[in-house]
Enzyme design. Structure first.
Site, PDB file in Angstrom:
ATOM      1  N   CYS A   1       0.866  -1.186   0.000  1.00  0.00           N
ATOM      2  CA  CYS A   1       0.000   0.000   0.000  1.00  0.00           C
ATOM      3  C   CYS A   1       0.900   1.233   0.000  1.00  0.00           C
ATOM      4  O   CYS A   1       2.116   1.123  -0.188  1.00  0.00           O
ATOM      5  CB  CYS A   1      -0.956  -0.006   1.192  1.00  0.00           C
ATOM      6  N   ALA A   2       0.332   2.400   0.238  1.00  0.00           N
ATOM      7  CA  ALA A   2       1.113   3.634   0.139  1.00  0.00           C
ATOM      8  C   ALA A   2       2.106   3.785   1.282  1.00  0.00           C
ATOM      9  O   ALA A   2       3.280   4.105   1.073  1.00  0.00           O
ATOM     10  CB  ALA A   2       0.188   4.846   0.092  1.00  0.00           C
TER      11      ALA A   2
END
Length: 377
Positions: free
Chosen positions: A73-74
């Protein structure tokens, strides 16, 4: 089953080893399509995290049992939760520590060249497509196009028993924040840049330093100079053996000349560079660019990104043997309308007109490299 954290370094090793890896990317679709972890034998599934809040049951049949699984994910928070859900379902999944922000910042070092006079190392920022270099001679080091992670270069120079005495930037970068000025302040090294790039802090202008000598190194700044990517782009010819080409020549093409909205004018400069300056350099010179576009396609058997000028000429024969008009037309057609994200603010920071804290710099640099886009057919 415990959830494992993989560092960006560990994932980079899997890229280099061409390992099979299944990546479950839980960022939104636009972010995934724009920029992801790329590997020759990687397989992907993109399912935004919000679709998995109630559980991973709907995607279990899409997760392979015969491959390593990495959740991305980020920043890492969402991937930890999804990896934990997969673990509870009996799937041995890991998550990327620090998320794509960490992926964007990782550098790995590869040896490029060594003779009796110098040793040369390449630093590959695999998540951004950026390349920087260290040239060591005796107890001094020259850094070329450094990223903002100053300590990485300082530690690398210490490992070689050298201190950083010279720092050069081939141009004012648009896709990442340079570490040049900060490195000069931290090490006392001399920082060089073209005056025409418009930096407002103190530095040594290449206009007044066409050659730099130290120990057994002669660095020659190519003529007045090698414009095309930006008006102040330069290339560095070291000991007549290595061409640090900045964003002028890539392994698979030439630098984009459209960031200043003067594409035809700058493409004409690029033509003059290729046909009047680069044409005089021998085929056996090793070209070392500041960016790459395709890691798997451009990394060579020695483990670094670069090639001889002769091979690059053959690979890009159309661009190296075109008439001026055909060259300008081809460049104009292929210049991308998609510019590096946040490039105007990044340029302002690199120019010294604007400042940003660490978190802001991270945010500005997130995303792919878009400087190495103009490739010959």
């Amino acid at each position: 089953m415990a959830v494992k954290a993989w560092t960006a370094k560990e994932v980079t090793e899997k890229v280099l080893e061409k390992r099979n890896l299944f990546i479950l990317d839980v960022r939104n679709e636009n972010d995934f399509n724009d920029w992801k972890i790329e590997g020759e034998n990687f397989e992907y599934l993109n399912v935004p995290y919000f679709e998995l809040i109630d559980g991973v049951g709907p995607i279990l049949n899409k997760i392979p049992s015969d491959k390593e699984v990495l959740v991305v994910c980020a920043k890492e928070g969402s991937s930890i939760m999804v990896a934990d859900m997969l673990s509870q379902e009996g799937i041995d999944a890991a998550y990327l520590s620090g998320g794509m922000k960490a992926w964007s910042e990782h550098l790995y070092k590869a040896k490029v060249y060594e003779d009796n006079d110098i040793k040369v190392y390449q630093f590959v920022r695999v998540g951004k497509g950026c390349l920087s270099y260290m040239v060591v001679s005796d107890n001094e080091a020259l850094i070329v196009d450094p990223a903002r992670f100053v300590n990485e270069y300082v530690e690398a120079s210490k490992e070689e028993g050298a201190t950083i005495s010279h720092i050069v930037d081939s141009h004012l970068h648009a896709d990442h924040i340079s570490g040049g000025k900060e490195m000069a302040d931290a090490t006392g090294g001399s920082y060089y840049l073209m005056k025409s790039e418009g930096a407002v802090f103190d530095f040594f202008p290449f206009e007044d330093h066409e050659k730099i000598h130290f120990k057994n190194v002669e660095l020659e700044v190519l003529a007045v100079k090698t414009p095309g990517h930006t008006p102040g782009s330069v290339s560095f010819f070291v000991n007549k053996k290595l061409l640090f080409s900045g964003d002028t020549i890539f392994v698979s093409g030439l630098g984009r000349p459209d960031l200043g909205n003067k594409v035809r004018e700058w493409a004409n400069d690029l033509y003059n560079t290729v046909y009047n300056k680069v044409s005089e350099i021998a085929d056996d010179v090793i070209v070392l660019p500041a960016h790459y576009a395709d890691f798997d396609g451009e990394i060579n058997e020695e483990g670094y990104i670069g090639d001889t000028l002769g091979n690059i000429r053959k690979r890009n024969e159309k661009m190296f043997n075109a008439t001026r008009e055909d060259f300008l037309n081809d460049v104009e057609k292929s210049a991308s309308s998609v510019k590096p994200p946040n490039f105007e603010e990044i340029i302002m920071i690199n120019r010294g007109v604007q400042d940003a804290d660490y978190e802001r710099k991270q945010e500005l640099e997130i995303g792919p490299n878009r400087c190495a886009v103009h490739h010959a057919d």
